[in-house]
Design a protein around this motif. Sequence first.
Motif, mmCIF file in Angstrom:
data_model
loop_
_atom_site.group_PDB
_atom_site.id
_atom_site.type_symbol
_atom_site.label_atom_id
_atom_site.label_comp_id
_atom_site.label_asym_id
_atom_site.label_seq_id
_atom_site.Cartn_x
_atom_site.Cartn_y
_atom_site.Cartn_z
ATOM 1 N N GLY A 297 0.825 -1.204 0.000
ATOM 2 C CA GLY A 297 0.000 0.000 0.000
ATOM 3 C C GLY A 297 0.857 1.251 0.000
ATOM 4 N N LEU A 298 0.185 2.388 -0.151
ATOM 5 C CA LEU A 298 0.860 3.684 -0.137
ATOM 6 C C LEU A 298 0.325 4.468 1.065
ATOM 7 C CD1 LEU A 298 0.166 4.475 -3.913
ATOM 8 C CD2 LEU A 298 2.231 3.412 -2.970
ATOM 9 N N PHE A 299 1.246 4.962 1.896
ATOM 10 C CA PHE A 299 0.860 5.782 3.044
ATOM 11 C C PHE A 299 1.501 7.139 2.803
ATOM 12 C CE2 PHE A 299 1.648 7.050 7.598
ATOM 13 C CZ PHE A 299 0.333 7.174 7.962
ATOM 14 N N GLY A 300 0.792 7.986 2.050
ATOM 15 C CA GLY A 300 1.427 9.199 1.550
ATOM 16 C C GLY A 300 0.932 10.452 2.255
ATOM 17 N N MET A 313 -1.413 9.990 -8.455
ATOM 18 C CA MET A 313 -1.870 9.681 -7.093
ATOM 19 C C MET A 313 -3.350 10.004 -6.949
ATOM 20 S SD MET A 313 -0.941 8.308 -4.331
ATOM 21 C CE MET A 313 0.713 8.474 -3.678
ATOM 22 N N LEU A 314 -3.774 11.124 -7.513
ATOM 23 C CA LEU A 314 -5.192 11.471 -7.384
ATOM 24 C C LEU A 314 -6.073 10.416 -8.045
ATOM 25 C CD1 LEU A 314 -5.162 15.320 -7.642
ATOM 26 C CD2 LEU A 314 -5.793 13.941 -5.688
ATOM 27 N N SER A 315 -5.656 9.902 -9.206
ATOM 28 C CA SER A 315 -6.500 8.869 -9.821
ATOM 29 C C SER A 315 -6.441 7.568 -9.016
ATOM 30 C CB SER A 315 -6.144 8.653 -11.293
ATOM 31 O OG SER A 315 -4.796 8.300 -11.414
ATOM 32 N N THR A 316 -5.306 7.315 -8.379
ATOM 33 C CA THR A 316 -5.210 6.141 -7.502
ATOM 34 C C THR A 316 -6.207 6.273 -6.343
ATOM 35 O OG1 THR A 316 -2.866 5.952 -8.035
ATOM 36 C CG2 THR A 316 -3.609 4.783 -6.077
ATOM 37 N N LEU A 317 -6.267 7.476 -5.782
ATOM 38 C CA LEU A 317 -7.150 7.700 -4.629
ATOM 39 C C LEU A 317 -8.630 7.609 -5.003
ATOM 40 C CD1 LEU A 317 -5.229 10.646 -2.909
ATOM 41 C CD2 LEU A 317 -5.354 8.265 -2.153
ATOM 42 N N LYS A 321 -11.039 -0.107 -6.866
ATOM 43 C CA LYS A 321 -10.712 -1.521 -7.006
ATOM 44 C C LYS A 321 -10.544 -2.227 -5.652
ATOM 45 C CE LYS A 321 -7.068 -3.879 -9.415
ATOM 46 N NZ LYS A 321 -5.965 -3.572 -10.310
ATOM 47 N N PHE A 322 -9.676 -1.708 -4.823
ATOM 48 C CA PHE A 322 -9.357 -2.370 -3.551
ATOM 49 C C PHE A 322 -10.008 -1.599 -2.419
ATOM 50 C CE2 PHE A 322 -6.985 -3.332 0.238
ATOM 51 C CZ PHE A 322 -6.551 -4.642 0.094
ATOM 52 N N TYR A 323 -10.730 -2.292 -1.563
ATOM 53 C CA TYR A 323 -11.447 -1.678 -0.441
ATOM 54 C C TYR A 323 -10.608 -1.769 0.815
ATOM 55 C CZ TYR A 323 -15.160 -1.013 3.007
ATOM 56 O OH TYR A 323 -15.919 -0.557 4.052
ATOM 57 N N PRO A 324 -10.554 -0.713 1.617
ATOM 58 C CA PRO A 324 -10.995 0.667 1.429
ATOM 59 C C PRO A 324 -9.800 1.581 1.222
ATOM 60 C CG PRO A 324 -10.750 0.232 3.766
ATOM 61 C CD PRO A 324 -10.168 -0.972 3.027
ATOM 62 N N THR A 325 -10.058 2.896 1.124
ATOM 63 C CA THR A 325 -9.026 3.933 1.145
ATOM 64 C C THR A 325 -9.296 4.811 2.363
ATOM 65 O OG1 THR A 325 -8.722 3.915 -1.242
ATOM 66 C CG2 THR A 325 -8.150 5.956 -0.116
ATOM 67 N N LEU A 326 -8.233 5.184 3.064
ATOM 68 C CA LEU A 326 -8.410 5.983 4.288
ATOM 69 C C LEU A 326 -7.758 7.357 4.146
ATOM 70 C CD1 LEU A 326 -7.411 3.256 6.935
ATOM 71 C CD2 LEU A 326 -9.688 3.678 5.949
ATOM 72 N N PHE A 327 -8.389 8.348 4.739
ATOM 73 C CA PHE A 327 -7.808 9.680 4.855
ATOM 74 C C PHE A 327 -7.698 10.007 6.341
ATOM 75 C CE2 PHE A 327 -9.524 9.520 0.641
ATOM 76 C CZ PHE A 327 -8.581 10.187 -0.122
ATOM 77 N N THR A 328 -6.498 10.398 6.763
ATOM 78 C CA THR A 328 -6.266 10.631 8.192
ATOM 79 C C THR A 328 -5.806 12.064 8.417
ATOM 80 O OG1 THR A 328 -5.652 8.326 8.492
ATOM 81 C CG2 THR A 328 -4.921 9.860 10.193
ATOM 82 N N THR A 376 -4.147 6.430 2.938
ATOM 83 C CA THR A 376 -3.693 5.036 2.958
ATOM 84 C C THR A 376 -4.468 4.334 1.867
ATOM 85 O OG1 THR A 376 -3.667 5.300 5.359
ATOM 86 C CG2 THR A 376 -3.228 3.086 4.504
ATOM 87 N N VAL A 377 -3.748 3.876 0.838
ATOM 88 C CA VAL A 377 -4.441 3.324 -0.331
ATOM 89 C C VAL A 377 -3.645 2.133 -0.862
ATOM 90 C CG1 VAL A 377 -3.315 4.970 -1.945
ATOM 91 C CG2 VAL A 377 -5.494 3.951 -2.578
ATOM 92 N N SER A 378 -4.379 1.150 -1.373
ATOM 93 C CA SER A 378 -3.719 -0.046 -1.900
ATOM 94 C C SER A 378 -2.878 0.298 -3.123
ATOM 95 C CB SER A 378 -4.772 -1.070 -2.299
ATOM 96 O OG SER A 378 -4.158 -2.097 -3.051
ATOM 97 N N ILE A 379 -1.723 -0.331 -3.238
ATOM 98 C CA ILE A 379 -0.861 -0.116 -4.396
ATOM 99 C C ILE A 379 -1.539 -0.648 -5.666
ATOM 100 C CG2 ILE A 379 0.510 -2.275 -4.357
ATOM 101 C CD1 ILE A 379 3.022 -0.349 -4.572
ATOM 102 N N TYR A 380 -2.442 -1.630 -5.480
ATOM 103 C CA TYR A 380 -3.148 -2.200 -6.640
ATOM 104 C C TYR A 380 -4.127 -1.203 -7.252
ATOM 105 C CZ TYR A 380 -1.189 -6.696 -5.236
ATOM 106 O OH TYR A 380 -0.330 -7.706 -4.917
ATOM 107 N N ASN A 381 -4.419 -0.119 -6.546
ATOM 108 C CA ASN A 381 -5.317 0.894 -7.110
ATOM 109 C C ASN A 381 -4.596 1.839 -8.065
ATOM 110 O OD1 ASN A 381 -7.390 -0.203 -5.727
ATOM 111 N ND2 ASN A 381 -7.927 1.627 -4.565
ATOM 112 N N SER A 382 -3.290 1.684 -8.163
ATOM 113 C CA SER A 382 -2.553 2.582 -9.048
ATOM 114 C C SER A 382 -2.466 2.000 -10.452
ATOM 115 C CB SER A 382 -1.144 2.797 -8.502
ATOM 116 O OG SER A 382 -0.383 3.470 -9.482
ATOM 117 N N SER A 383 -2.831 2.827 -11.440
ATOM 118 C CA SER A 383 -2.806 2.354 -12.824
ATOM 119 C C SER A 383 -1.375 2.256 -13.343
ATOM 120 C CB SER A 383 -3.605 3.305 -13.714
ATOM 121 O OG SER A 383 -2.998 4.569 -13.660
#
Length: 589
Positions: A297-300, A313-317, A321-328, A376-383
């Motif tokens: 995953g990406l913790f950016g 990154m914005l399109s990844t967010l 595809k992969f559940y879920p994405t978190l914003f902290t 926090t988003v899955s790396i698999y969500n990145s095109s």
Amino acid sequence: MATALEKWVEEQANLTKPKKIYWCDGSEKEAHKLIEIGMKEERIGEQPVFQELNHKNWPNSYYHRSHPTDVARAEHLTFICHPNKEVVGTNNNWMDPKEAKEKMTKLYDGCMRGRTMYVLPYMMGHPESPYAKACIQLTDISYVAVSMRIMTRMSSDVIKKIGDKTDFVRGLHSVGDFDPNKRFIMHFPQEQLVWSIGSGYGGNALLGKKCFALRIASWLGYQQGWLAEHMVILGIKDPQGRTTYITAAMPSACGKTNLAMLKSILPGYKVWMLGDDIAWLNIGPDGRLYAINPEAGLFGVAPGTSLKTNPNMLSTLRNDKFYPTLFTNTALDVDNNEPWWEGLDGNPPKNMIDWQGNPWNKDSGTKAAQPNSRFTVSIYNSSMLSPEYDNPRGVPISAIIFGGRRTQLIPLVSEAFNWQHGVFLGARTGSETTAAALHQVGVLRRDPMAMLPFCGYNMGDYFGHWLNIGKKLTQPPKIYSVNWFRTDDNGKFIWPGFGDNIRVLKWIIERANNEVEAKETPIGLIPNKEDLDLSGLDISEERLNKLFSVNMSEWKNEAEEIKKYFEQFGSNMPKEMKQEADKLINSCK
Ligand code: SAT
Ligand code: MN
């Protein structure tokens, strides 16, 4: 008969006394359930752990606010616990393991009362990789359980894989009562064990990341002959269809994540991302260096992420595809129930609350999003995820880059003369502080290989280990220094950066593939003018010269400062590093 794993979990439960124990299987169904628990049952103070965001614009996204005292890694509360202080080095806080265990046992006693203990089985690395490690983390908060599902390969298969073995990586985590005075992150490298209490944030709490994949893993690598590094991994496809793999280490605020997800402005060139933070580097059977990204995953950092700086990154967010994405700890656009941060495209929305839940507008005089707020988003969500990401053997590395933010002195790019000189380039790495980093602006902080907070043993020994790895490689990668941040006399950046950095990467891969010559200077090899592809870029000859100028009297100061800096690592510092500094000093005469 209970397995070693079951016995260990039971022992930790006897100590921390949770209301119940829940063994996670890493499934999507379970993630939904954990989010539900975080929205309805678990709280931080008055706040629910998760809030649902606008799923139309931000699919699968949830919002989390951490405890207000708990917004970043706590380096002063982070310890390496080994009986021998010398092994740990002056680069780490040291505590004797016995003392640490006693202290932590008192804090852990009953800390999960009334809470659920989640047992998280996860792999760092692809399960079939010879370089992967099976790990278990225990935690008492749904946020960490869900984050670990995104950041690692979490699955009940890991439990099967561990079976009745004892050599799995262990992490015990509790948020405790978030009291900063009772917050500690303790590493026991000899036991592949991390104990963390009092924080629910990032690297303090997601123990697979900096705690294991860097601090403990760097120690394991030192014992076993490999490297755990704070590096992005990327593949650059050129117009001939060839992909060259490189890694890059940079201190924070130097655009490491943007580099990992670079959108090329040169036609025919494409960047594939394999990792944005951590690389494990092993010597392959063919004598080349192979990299895997142990994470999934990406913790950016959110602030500054925009269509300009990082469109990928914005399109990844926004990918579902992969559940879920978190914003902290971002701010919230109340009317639209969307996350917002400084630097996001467009004007701030009208009706906003800041990361602490207070009404905010642009005259408030504060930041709406916490400067270290994250997604926090899955790396698999990145095109742009490389098709080689899941290759268990990793990818062969042709070039290693060390970068920093230096407004003076360091050229846009230079190549090391050889491996030893390259290790020196890594060891001297430093960055000038930015306003974002709560320190005085423009002060140079050295951060060798960007590993200062993450090297789990004596930094002198670490440099020695790097030198040894070089000796074992029959086809070592070439090593480079980059600096996107050199300024002109008016303090303006000379180089456009971002997507234009592909021009520098192009030169690096051509050098790595032995396709272009280079010009020798006392500090390394720099591009011949005609070899740097500047097509479509409006930059004057004079500014270009400034980007590459090598001022030997300034370099003399630098070399002397580097030499002085090395002294703090004491007698463990390999003599080769001092020799490199001396060589540089002599060439300045
Ligand atoms: O919080 S983390 O350590 O994971 C991120 C960082 O500070 O680099
Ligand atoms: Mn990092």
